[in-house]
Design a protein around this motif. Structure first.
Motif, mmCIF file in Angstrom:
data_model
loop_
_atom_site.group_PDB
_atom_site.id
_atom_site.type_symbol
_atom_site.label_atom_id
_atom_site.label_comp_id
_atom_site.label_asym_id
_atom_site.label_seq_id
_atom_site.Cartn_x
_atom_site.Cartn_y
_atom_site.Cartn_z
ATOM 1 N N THR A 13 0.907 -9.684 -3.134
ATOM 2 C CA THR A 13 2.165 -8.978 -2.836
ATOM 3 C C THR A 13 2.970 -9.801 -2.358
ATOM 4 O O THR A 13 4.426 -9.727 -2.396
ATOM 5 N N ARG A 25 -3.198 -6.803 -1.854
ATOM 6 C CA ARG A 25 -3.518 -5.130 -2.148
ATOM 7 C C ARG A 25 -4.858 -4.992 -3.190
ATOM 8 O O ARG A 25 -4.646 -5.736 -4.057
ATOM 9 N N GLU A 58 -1.422 -2.321 5.863
ATOM 10 C CA GLU A 58 -1.245 -2.247 4.346
ATOM 11 C C GLU A 58 -2.011 -3.209 3.324
ATOM 12 O O GLU A 58 -1.338 -3.943 2.818
ATOM 13 N N GLY A 59 -3.096 -3.153 3.555
ATOM 14 C CA GLY A 59 -3.762 -4.062 2.699
ATOM 15 C C GLY A 59 -4.475 -5.266 3.378
ATOM 16 O O GLY A 59 -5.156 -4.855 4.345
#
Length: 177
Positions: A13, A25, A58-59
């Motif tokens: 990302t 991700r 987030e990942g």
């Protein structure tokens, strides 16, 4: 779109920092398992090997072999990562790979053909199958849940929709135009 015989398992990302790390991700059931499928492949066939992976909110942050410096990492932004289907473990009872659903015909409980799955989406409340309905311009979203999906076989899916469901979806589609 996934190359033939390949399954999308993740995406890069963004670049992270100045040393060539990337934000990653994962789309695998166990997100950390993406590292076990390394080397991964891009749509163009380039091999991407994960050297180190650490979790973040987030990942993941990943160090990739052969990627040094922010410019090299930045060049990978938006890169989708794939593995050959045969490298994935077999599914258990009641399990299916999302990738395998695309293109599958969907039948109503009475046997009538409803349409074909064109996508599977997850907006946070669970998977939705996006079905291109025969004889309609648009698609209909159906929750991929036991309440709606009666059967998932290798060659078709059978759904049982509440009365008026398709009419409500058609009305929603008209309002969006």
């Amino acid at each position: 779109m996934a190359p033939r015989g390949m399954v999308l398992v993740g995406a890069i990302t963004a670049a992270h920092g100045i040393r060539g790390e990337v934000r990653l991700r994962s789309f695998t059931a166990d997100p950390a398992a993406i590292a076990s499928y390394s080397p991964l492949e891009t749509a163009s066939g380039r091999k991407i090997e994960i050297a180190k992976l650490r979790a973040r909110k987030e990942g993941f942050i990943a160090i990739l072999k052969g990627v040094a410096g922010r410019n090299a990492a930045e060049a990978l932004r938006g890169t989708e990562l794939f593995v050959p289907r045969e490298r994935l473990p077999e599914t258990g009872d009641g399990e299916v790979y999302v990738h395998d659903l695309i293109g599958m015909p969907v039948h109503l409980a009475d046997g009538a053909l409803l349409g074909e799955i064109v996508d599977v989406a997850d907006y946070g409340a669970g998977d939705l199958i996006d079905v291109k309905v025969e004889g309609r311009n648009g698609t209909v979203l159906i929750p991929f849940a036991d309440q709606y999906v009666l059967e998932t076989a290798e060659d078709r899916i059978v759904v049982d929709l509440p009365e008026g469901y398709l009419d409500a979806e058609a009305k929603r589609e008209d309002e969006e135009r």
